[in-house]
Every structure is written in structure tokens, then in C-alpha cells.
Design an enzyme around this catalytic site. Sequence first.
Site, PDB file in Angstrom:
ATOM      1  CB  SER A  68      -0.898  -0.090   1.241  1.00  0.00           C
ATOM      2  OG  SER A  68      -1.616   1.072   1.454  1.00  0.00           O
ATOM      3  CE1 TYR A 113       0.404   5.303  -5.761  1.00  0.00           C
ATOM      4  CE2 TYR A 113       0.633   6.690  -3.813  1.00  0.00           C
ATOM      5  CZ  TYR A 113       0.980   5.554  -4.531  1.00  0.00           C
ATOM      6  OH  TYR A 113       1.874   4.661  -3.994  1.00  0.00           O
ATOM      7  CE  LYS A 122      -0.115   2.001  -3.886  1.00  0.00           C
ATOM      8  NZ  LYS A 122       0.358   0.617  -4.150  1.00  0.00           N
TER       9      LYS A 122
END
Length: 278
Positions: free
Chosen positions: A133, A147, A151
Site C-alpha cells: 500500500s 493515487y 491505495k
Amino acid sequence: MSVWFVTGASRGLGLEIARAALERGERVVATARDPRRVEEALPGHPDRLLVVSLDVTDQEQAEAAVAMAVERFGGIDVLVNNAGRGLVGAVEETSDAEARAVFDINVFGLLTVVRAVTPVMRAAGRGRMLNISSTGGVVAWAGWGVYSASKFAVEGITEALRLELAPLGIQVTSVQPGPLRTGFLGTSSLENVERVIDDYAATSGASRAWAGENHGRQEGDPARAAAAVLTLADLPRMPAHLPLGTSTLSDIRTKLAAVGAELETWQDLARSTDVVST
Ligand code: NDP
């Protein structure tokens, strides 16, 4: 001797994890979009290294890679879902195609590999999954919204997988690196959104500049991060999350403190929405 299956092993953290596992005598299935890069980077392990072509967005390739791993080594003990890519741009600046492209790799690619590998681990009644992650999986910064969202999705998937697979003998954890000195912030990895809106100069624009200025200057050593990943995989009980790096510790502590403080402040309003029993 365990069998490790690593995605995105051509360079960066994935390559270092594959290298560290090989160096301590494990058998490694190192997968990459361009297998020649892995062969060049990890010479001299003909018996314990299987290099396989795998773009994680390709389900057929994922299934074929797993079949090859099982045929060669008889199973998979440790899966490292490492393949991933960054994207910098304000949420509004990010096009639909740019957002989907990063989710295709970081989220749907991870799910594809999980679906391919899990049956092998379930059949064995054991296994470990380590999902790479990010600090960005816990904290979102201006310019890193999409982004981070990818994650955050990895975190959610990991947390649920951990509960679903524990009764079947499989442990799952998320690894949350801070800035690692890999190619991640370089042009070969990090995508900049095409559309730049002046109003975001001080927020996402500053993040873009930060990325350019900090490429090659990140605090984290990928080889040391790989060593930590091996330590994690060896634990009898893996924790749910492993943050990596000093800045990650402080960023996550700050976030947790802010979340805790908000819970306290707004608890009365939160409770006020419960159905009132008559
Ligand atoms: P790099 O850019 O150095 O490496 C990324 C790796 O992912 C490369 O091997 C790349 O392969 C691979 N990859 C990208 N897309 C695909 C795909 N479709 N299929 C298969 N492989 C793919 O970055 P890192 O090593 O730093 O990144 C590794 C992981 O760590 C990522 O998940 C990243 O999000 C995460 N991370 C990184 C941080 C950092 O600061 N470096 C911080 C926090 C998390 P190719 O060579 O073919 O491009």
C-alpha cells in the site's frame, strides 16, 4: 524454503524483495511486464528463480503465471502484490482515463492477482499475502487524491481479505511505505496529469514540484524496506499493517490523532442520528 511470488519485480521495491528472498535461499517467482529486466538484474539462480511475464492488468497472464509457479515449485507460500504506479494532479485536473489507468494497476491489477493466487493458497490451507500500500493509503495529500484513493482501496481490500482468509489459514497484511528511493517519482513511473489548472498551483502544483525535486532524495532505502518485508513475512502472526519509514510513522500518528480528536468533538451529533426507541 518458501515460494515467493512477487509482482512488479523488474525494478524498485519488487526487485529488492525478489533479490532478498533469493539471497536467503527462498524460491522466487519474479514477475514483470518485461521479464528480461529481471533476468538481467538477478542472474545466477537457475534452480530457485522463475521469471514470468506478467502485466497485472491481464487476467490470462496472471492465471498462466500462477500455473507456471505451481508447476515449477508446487505452490505459492508468499504473495507480494507490489506492482503499482503513481499519479500526481488535483482531483479536478485528473481525467477519467488517467484515474482509471492508475486504478487498473493499483486496484484491479491487485484484485486480478489475488483471484489467481488465492485458490492455490486455499487448497494448501496456508499462505501469506503482503499488499504494498503506501502512507498514501492512510493519508491523502493535495495532488495525490486519485493515487491515494487507489491505495485506500488496497487498504480496504486488505482488511476484508484478512478476515475472509484467516479462517482458511491465510494471513494478509498491508505494507505502507513512505517515500522510497526507487524510480517511483521518475518519469518512467510517475504520471503527471495532462490538464493543469492555475488555481491549483499552490496545492497540486506544489506536489508536482515536490515530486520533481525529491526524485532520488527520498528517505527510504528500498533494500532495507525489502528486508523489513521479509521480517514481516516470517512472523508467526503478521500485524494488519506495517508502516515503513520515519515520516510514515509521524504522518500516520498525526492522521490518527486528528481522526480521534474529531470523533471526540462530534460524538454527540454522531449519536443523535440513531433511531430513538419508543
Ligand atoms: P517503481 O516505479 O520503481 O516500480 C514499480 C514497479 O511496478 C515496476 O516493476 C513496474 O514495472 C511495476 N508495474 C507498473 N505497472 C505494472 C503492471 N501493469 N503490471 C506489472 N507491473 C507493473 O516504484 P516502487 O518500487 O517504489 O513501487 C513499488 C510499490 O510501492 C508500488 O505499489 C508503489 O505504489 C508503492 N509505494 C512506493 C513508494 C515510493 O515512494 N517509492 C511509496 C509508497 C508506496 P515496469 O518496470 O514494467 O514499469
